[in-house]
Design an enzyme around this catalytic site. Structure first.
Site, PDB file in Angstrom:
ATOM      1  CG  ASP A 122       4.801   5.434  -6.705  1.00 47.36           C
ATOM      2  OD1 ASP A 122       3.778   4.820  -6.329  1.00 47.36           O
ATOM      3  OD2 ASP A 122       5.643   4.936  -7.480  1.00 47.36           O
ATOM      4  CB  SER A 154       4.674  -0.230  -6.741  1.00 50.11           C
ATOM      5  OG  SER A 154       3.896   0.911  -6.984  1.00 50.11           O
ATOM      6  CG  ASP A 191       1.412   3.268  -4.358  1.00 50.54           C
ATOM      7  OD1 ASP A 191       1.684   4.331  -3.761  1.00 50.54           O
ATOM      8  OD2 ASP A 191       2.034   2.882  -5.364  1.00 50.54           O
ATOM      9  CG  ASP A 229       5.920   2.791  -3.966  1.00 42.55           C
ATOM     10  OD1 ASP A 229       4.697   2.630  -4.157  1.00 42.55           O
ATOM     11  OD2 ASP A 229       6.725   3.036  -4.880  1.00 42.55           O
TER      12      ASP A 229
END
Length: 459
Positions: free
Chosen positions: A252, A104, A248, A250
């Site tokens: 999300d 993340s 970010d 990833d």
């Protein structure tokens, strides 16, 4: 440097010593435990995997894929993808589970495995505990050569994800296209670079991408906070853009920057999108205890009820289901729209925010000015070894028993115009302290006061 095994998965820094860092042995051990748990449940005909663009991603993917197939589990490999796309692909494929290879917002030396259930949602605390038990106690059994799992490439799931967003009735495609927004995007050298431009271009936006090479060499700290987005702010001013978007690695979490180069405010991503959604579909909202009170204000304005959950996406999702929330998420820029899926999703946040901005008709900064301007302070206190944190929180609860408060996750105290939240960190020997108030000075004073009270109890 670090290795953390928790109920939601495993994360750590690449290299070093097994059991202390995220090494190949640790990756295989945890993947094997998760796969074995799935097989014991009779719930793993196939598992979807996907990764972000960080440097170690391909190496970790190879280990995960080989371990699952050695257990006799078929794998659908999405390759470079996003967390919400992997979550949705589990549902699209009717898979038994998913594994997302991403740390993340952590720096490039980190990576992680995040485990999903058959619904494409993060596994529960009880399920995570069962996986940890298998890691500790063994019971892994690999298959013979004739029973190995098969691997299939993931196909067009990114396009399916985007299409599902476009198909939401709240996404006003024609209205957004009519505005011809100019947008600067910072995907911080990861998966956002291969997903967000497609969505923006479909919505008729002119897109300028910075830090768009998917090489995992993050151009700045990948957590999308204002202090890390100075290049984005500068690019917005240079190109006279209507909006800046940061995600970010990833994809999300969603952070927005106004046309004047000033941050919209990470806490206010969810607030603005919820304001728009509640206009279309009145109902309840949920965020975690450490998120801005502004979401409660917006929810009450539209006649709904606001509910708080313990920190952590799985806790927010559970509460959202319990109260049939229309929208929810976390103050870190994570937006969850149940109509799409129960997971934080920056892509749906972008589409809904642009729909609201187009309908609003003004600038991004003018929209931000319509919301309460709460100020939040985040601090911490180091804990002495062996301190009984629960006893400290209980004493504070007694002291503030006449104030509205919650103990579902540490201690949250709600004052008429402000709040305080204290919780023990799950990963460090510290107490995290959050405060929000109408002014920065008031929030800082609240934090200072509670720190003195905690230190007096520790002494």
């Amino acid at each position: 440097m670090a290795l953390i095994k928790s109920i939601s998965g495993i994360r750590g820094t690449i290299g070093g010593v097994p059991g202390q860092n995220l090494t190949p042995q640790d990756i295989v051990e945890c993947t094997a435990a998760f796969g074995t748990w799935l097989l014991q449940k009779g719930n793993a005909p196939k598992v979807v995997i996907g990764r972000d663009a960080r440097i170690s991603g391909q190496m970790v993917r190879d280990l995960v894929l080989s371990t699952l197939t050695a257990l006799g589990i078929d794998v659908i490999d999405l390759g470079l993808s996003t967390t919400p796309t992997v979550e949705m692909a589990v549902g699209f494929e009717g898979a038994g589970a998913g594994i997302i290879i991403t740390a993340s917002h952590n720096p490039k030396e980190w990576n992680a495995l995040k485990f999903l259930n058959e619904k494409g949602e993060f596994i529960s605390a009880a399920d995570g505990a069962a996986v940890l038990d298998l890691i500790s106690n063994g019971g892994i059994h690999y298959q013979s050569v004739d029973a190995l799992g098969k691997v299939v490439a993931g196909g067009d799931f990114l396009q399916k994800h985007i299409q599902a967003i476009i198909d939401l009735p709240e996404v006003e495609v024609d209205l957004v296209r009519a505005r011809c927004f100019k947008v600067v995007l910072d995907p911080v050298n990861s998966s956002g670079a291969i997903t967000v431009p497609d969505l923006l271009e479909y919505l008729g936006c002119e897109v300028i991408v910075i830090n768009g090479e998917t090489n995992g060499q993050f151009a700045h700290n990948p957590e999308p906070l204002p202090e890390h987005l100075r290049d984005l702010s500068a690019a917005i001013l240079e190109h006279h853009a209507d909006l800046g978007i940061a995600v970010d690695p990833d994809v999300d979490r969603l952070a927005l920057v106004c046309e004047n180069g000033k941050a919209f405010g990470e806490e206010y991503t969810l607030v603005a999108v919820a304001d728009y959604m509640l206009q279309q579909r009145p109902g309840n909202t949920v965020s975690n205890l450490s998120s801005s009170r502004a979401l409660r204000d917006v929810t009450l304005k539209h006649g709904g009820q606001y509910f708080a959950a313990a920190v952590g996406e799985v806790n927010v999702v559970e509460k959202m289901k319990a109260v049939n929330a229309v929208i929810g998420g976390e103050g870190n820029g994570g937006i969850i729209v149940p109509e799409l899926h129960y997971g934080r999703d920056a892509l749906v946040g972008i589409a809904l925010f642009l729909s609201w901005l187009a309908k609003f008709g003004g600038t991004t900064s003018a929209l931000r000015a319509t919301y309460p301007n709460y100020q939040m302070v985040k601090d911490k206190i180091s804990l002495p070894e062996g301190l009984d944190m629960e006893a400290i929180l209980h004493q504070l609860e007694q002291k503030y028993q006449h104030e509205e408060h919650s103990t579902i996750d540490g201690l949250k105290i709600d004052f008429p115009q402000s709040w305080l939240h204290l919780r023990k960190s799950n990963t460090e020997p510290i107490i995290r302290i959050y405060a929000e108030a109408p002014s920065l000075a008031e929030a800082e004073a609240l934090v200072g006061k509670i720190k003195v009270e905690v230190l007096e109890l520790i002494a």
